[in-house]
Design a protein around this motif. Sequence first.
Motif, short mmCIF file in Angstrom:
data_model
loop_
_atom_site.label_atom_id
_atom_site.label_comp_id
_atom_site.label_asym_id
_atom_site.label_seq_id
_atom_site.Cartn_x
_atom_site.Cartn_y
_atom_site.Cartn_z
N LEU A 88 0.87 -1.26 0.07
CA LEU A 88 0.03 0.00 -0.04
C LEU A 88 0.89 1.03 -0.11
CD1 LEU A 88 -2.79 -0.95 2.52
CD2 LEU A 88 -2.84 -0.85 0.09
N PHE A 89 1.81 1.26 0.71
CA PHE A 89 2.89 2.41 0.74
C PHE A 89 3.35 2.63 -0.44
CE2 PHE A 89 6.84 4.81 1.78
CZ PHE A 89 6.08 5.88 2.41
N ALA A 90 3.90 1.67 -1.14
CA ALA A 90 4.56 1.88 -2.33
C ALA A 90 3.54 2.19 -3.52
CB ALA A 90 5.40 0.49 -2.87
N LEU A 91 2.49 1.83 -3.36
CA LEU A 91 1.36 1.97 -4.31
C LEU A 91 1.05 3.46 -4.12
CD1 LEU A 91 -1.00 1.62 -6.36
CD2 LEU A 91 -2.29 0.58 -4.47
N ILE A 92 0.99 3.95 -3.16
CA ILE A 92 0.98 5.64 -2.68
C ILE A 92 2.00 6.33 -3.58
CG2 ILE A 92 0.93 7.51 -1.03
CD1 ILE A 92 -0.75 5.85 0.80
N MET A 93 3.30 5.91 -3.13
CA MET A 93 4.37 6.55 -3.65
C MET A 93 4.57 6.63 -4.99
SD MET A 93 5.75 8.16 -1.26
CE MET A 93 4.38 8.28 0.07
N MET A 94 4.31 5.56 -5.61
CA MET A 94 4.33 5.40 -7.15
C MET A 94 3.35 5.50 -8.12
SD MET A 94 7.23 2.17 -6.70
CE MET A 94 8.08 2.43 -8.49
N GLY A 95 2.14 5.42 -7.36
CA GLY A 95 0.72 5.36 -8.20
C GLY A 95 0.36 6.68 -8.61
N ASP A 96 -0.62 6.56 -9.59
CA ASP A 96 -1.33 7.75 -10.03
C ASP A 96 -2.31 6.93 -10.84
OD1 ASP A 96 -0.09 7.18 -12.37
OD2 ASP A 96 1.41 8.74 -12.17
N ASP A 97 -3.08 7.90 -12.09
CA ASP A 97 -3.92 7.41 -12.83
C ASP A 97 -3.69 5.84 -13.39
OD1 ASP A 97 -2.13 9.23 -13.93
OD2 ASP A 97 -3.43 8.69 -15.76
N ARG A 98 -2.34 5.86 -13.62
CA ARG A 98 -1.99 4.54 -14.40
C ARG A 98 -2.25 3.35 -13.66
NH1 ARG A 98 4.08 6.06 -15.07
NH2 ARG A 98 3.48 6.78 -13.14
N ALA A 99 -2.42 3.48 -12.06
CA ALA A 99 -2.73 2.33 -11.43
C ALA A 99 -4.27 2.11 -10.97
CB ALA A 99 -2.02 2.66 -9.94
N VAL A 100 -5.23 2.89 -11.93
CA VAL A 100 -6.49 2.82 -11.68
C VAL A 100 -6.95 2.00 -12.97
CG1 VAL A 100 -8.69 3.88 -11.74
CG2 VAL A 100 -6.74 5.16 -10.36
N ARG A 101 -7.22 0.87 -12.55
CA ARG A 101 -7.75 -0.26 -13.67
C ARG A 101 -9.26 0.13 -13.95
NH1 ARG A 101 -6.93 -5.67 -14.93
NH2 ARG A 101 -4.99 -5.71 -14.37
N GLN A 102 -10.04 0.46 -13.02
CA GLN A 102 -11.35 0.84 -13.20
C GLN A 102 -12.01 1.46 -12.09
OE1 GLN A 102 -13.88 1.40 -15.00
NE2 GLN A 102 -14.25 -0.58 -16.18
N THR A 103 -13.13 2.32 -12.37
CA THR A 103 -13.80 3.31 -11.25
C THR A 103 -15.24 2.82 -11.47
OG1 THR A 103 -11.93 4.89 -11.53
CG2 THR A 103 -14.23 5.47 -10.52
N TYR A 104 -15.90 2.59 -10.43
CA TYR A 104 -17.19 2.32 -10.54
C TYR A 104 -18.08 3.43 -9.79
CZ TYR A 104 -16.32 -2.74 -11.95
OH TYR A 104 -15.94 -3.81 -12.59
N VAL A 105 -19.08 4.10 -10.66
CA VAL A 105 -19.66 5.16 -10.14
C VAL A 105 -21.27 4.80 -9.95
CG1 VAL A 105 -20.41 7.64 -10.30
CG2 VAL A 105 -18.48 6.87 -11.01
N ALA A 106 -21.92 4.59 -8.61
CA ALA A 106 -23.00 3.95 -8.69
C ALA A 106 -23.30 2.48 -9.42
CB ALA A 106 -24.11 4.78 -8.73
N GLY A 107 -22.14 1.82 -9.20
CA GLY A 107 -22.22 0.57 -9.62
C GLY A 107 -21.88 0.27 -11.25
N ALA A 108 -21.57 1.16 -11.98
CA ALA A 108 -21.52 1.33 -13.34
C ALA A 108 -19.95 1.56 -13.39
CB ALA A 108 -22.57 2.24 -13.92
N PRO A 109 -19.37 0.75 -14.40
CA PRO A 109 -18.00 1.20 -14.71
C PRO A 109 -17.93 2.50 -15.46
CG PRO A 109 -19.03 -0.69 -16.16
CD PRO A 109 -19.91 -0.32 -15.06
N SER A 110 -16.95 3.16 -15.29
CA SER A 110 -16.67 4.59 -15.90
C SER A 110 -15.77 4.33 -17.17
CB SER A 110 -16.13 5.55 -15.06
OG SER A 110 -15.08 5.33 -14.55
N LYS A 111 -14.88 3.19 -17.04
CA LYS A 111 -14.01 2.99 -18.34
C LYS A 111 -14.95 1.82 -18.98
CE LYS A 111 -9.79 4.01 -16.31
NZ LYS A 111 -8.04 3.53 -15.88
N THR A 112 -15.08 1.81 -20.44
CA THR A 112 -15.74 0.88 -20.83
C THR A 112 -14.87 0.31 -22.24
OG1 THR A 112 -17.00 2.45 -22.17
CG2 THR A 112 -17.93 1.46 -20.50
#
Length: 433
Positions: free
Chosen positions: A409-433
């Motif tokens: 988790l710590f390395a994920l914070i230090m090195m991560g950004d949008d590239r680490a986001v595989r998917q985001t769900y908003v009210a249950g719906a995937p925002s990347k299709t």
Amino acid sequence: MSDRSRIIRGRVLTFTDDPFEAGSSARIYLEDGAILVENGRIERVGEALDILAGAPQAAIVDEYSGCLIMPGFIDAHIHYPQTQVIGSYGAQLLDWLHNYTFVEEQKFSDPAHCVRIADFFLDELFRCGTTTAMVYCRVHPQSVDAFFAAAERRGARMIAGKTMMDRDAPEALTDSAQRGYDESKALIARWRRRGRLDYAITPRLAITSSKAQLEAAGALADEFPEAYVQTHLDENRDEIELVAKLFPGTQSYLEVYERAGLLGPRSVFGHCIHLADSEVAALAASRSVAAFCPTSNLFLGSGLFDQARLRNAGVRVALATDVGGGTSYSMLRTAAEGYKVLQLNRQSWPAAQAFYRMTLGNARALTLDQHIGSIEAGKEADLVVLDSRATPAMAHRMETANGDLDVELFALIMMGDDRAVRQTYVAGAPSKT
Ligand code: GUN
Ligand code: ZN
């Protein structure tokens, strides 16, 4: 919102309390977990095999082997009209406002521009894993309407408000005490508690609002106690000096807001860097929230947020990007810079506390924890799927995490950004299709 049942399977991680107070038992981690989502809400969460066995036959199954599934991130302070101000060179707060920000924000008198930027802004938040934000719009009511309409179309939980400014800014950007009151009131009537949307009364800062306008904002807060209040406080030393000149007879910057009736548990004060002891005490006593905006504070050379001092005094704290003074939409990047700011004050910030802050902690700070901030049955299904091995350098680093979640988790914070986001769900719906 998706109306089909959906199962989201992966390594589920959610906080149940503040690890700073409750220790490492304040989280739930399921190595092979799953979340059953129906009608935009979390129906059940548990071991994947159990959830799969009990789910409707027709449920969609999204598998994220090796990825972490967490509650969507929450950003407690951000400006949507500043998407094209980010990274403007070489100025501290007051020059930055006048030379860049106030110039850019004038474009929001054009409704088509408002719509284009609101769409870009929300898509960018989701791309970074942020599903809720407390947002400053422009002085023009159409900028607020465009923002809320875009959020509503996406089914997102958002808080926002019209910036009130009646002085020390170009004429095209100012209202008056009365107009600020009237326009805010009309917007409150239109957007308050509408679905997943909430309104924030938004006097920008004490320099750009007269005493009469701050009092008008206070009157609105009194009339609409369920509305939020957001403004800026003690960000920059020149700003503080100017506030003292503009409001003679007040002992501190915060007292200006206090006299106008703007403190309280639904009030979020951006920055809170150069606070007098009396201001810390007043924030704590009123249960107001201090928003820590590390990338902005470093970029504008504003100063170092003293989290330990505020915590010890009992002040509620949130974490925020403050784009476009802030330089990243990513809450991961924001937490990484937050860690470095705290290091300069010899303070620590374990990854568990930072992830708690980005999720349940910020939900509590915004009094939204009955809806969002954790993965549990009944809550709204705003989720982020994170890949700790998203880049070659991250994958290489994770080889030595040896299955230790806190190291990961710590390395994920230090090195991560949008590239680490595989998917985001908003009210249950995937925002990347
Ligand atoms: N103070 C008043 N307005 C702003 C703003 O837009 N950004 C930052 N960082 N500080 C402010
Ligand atoms: Zn701000």
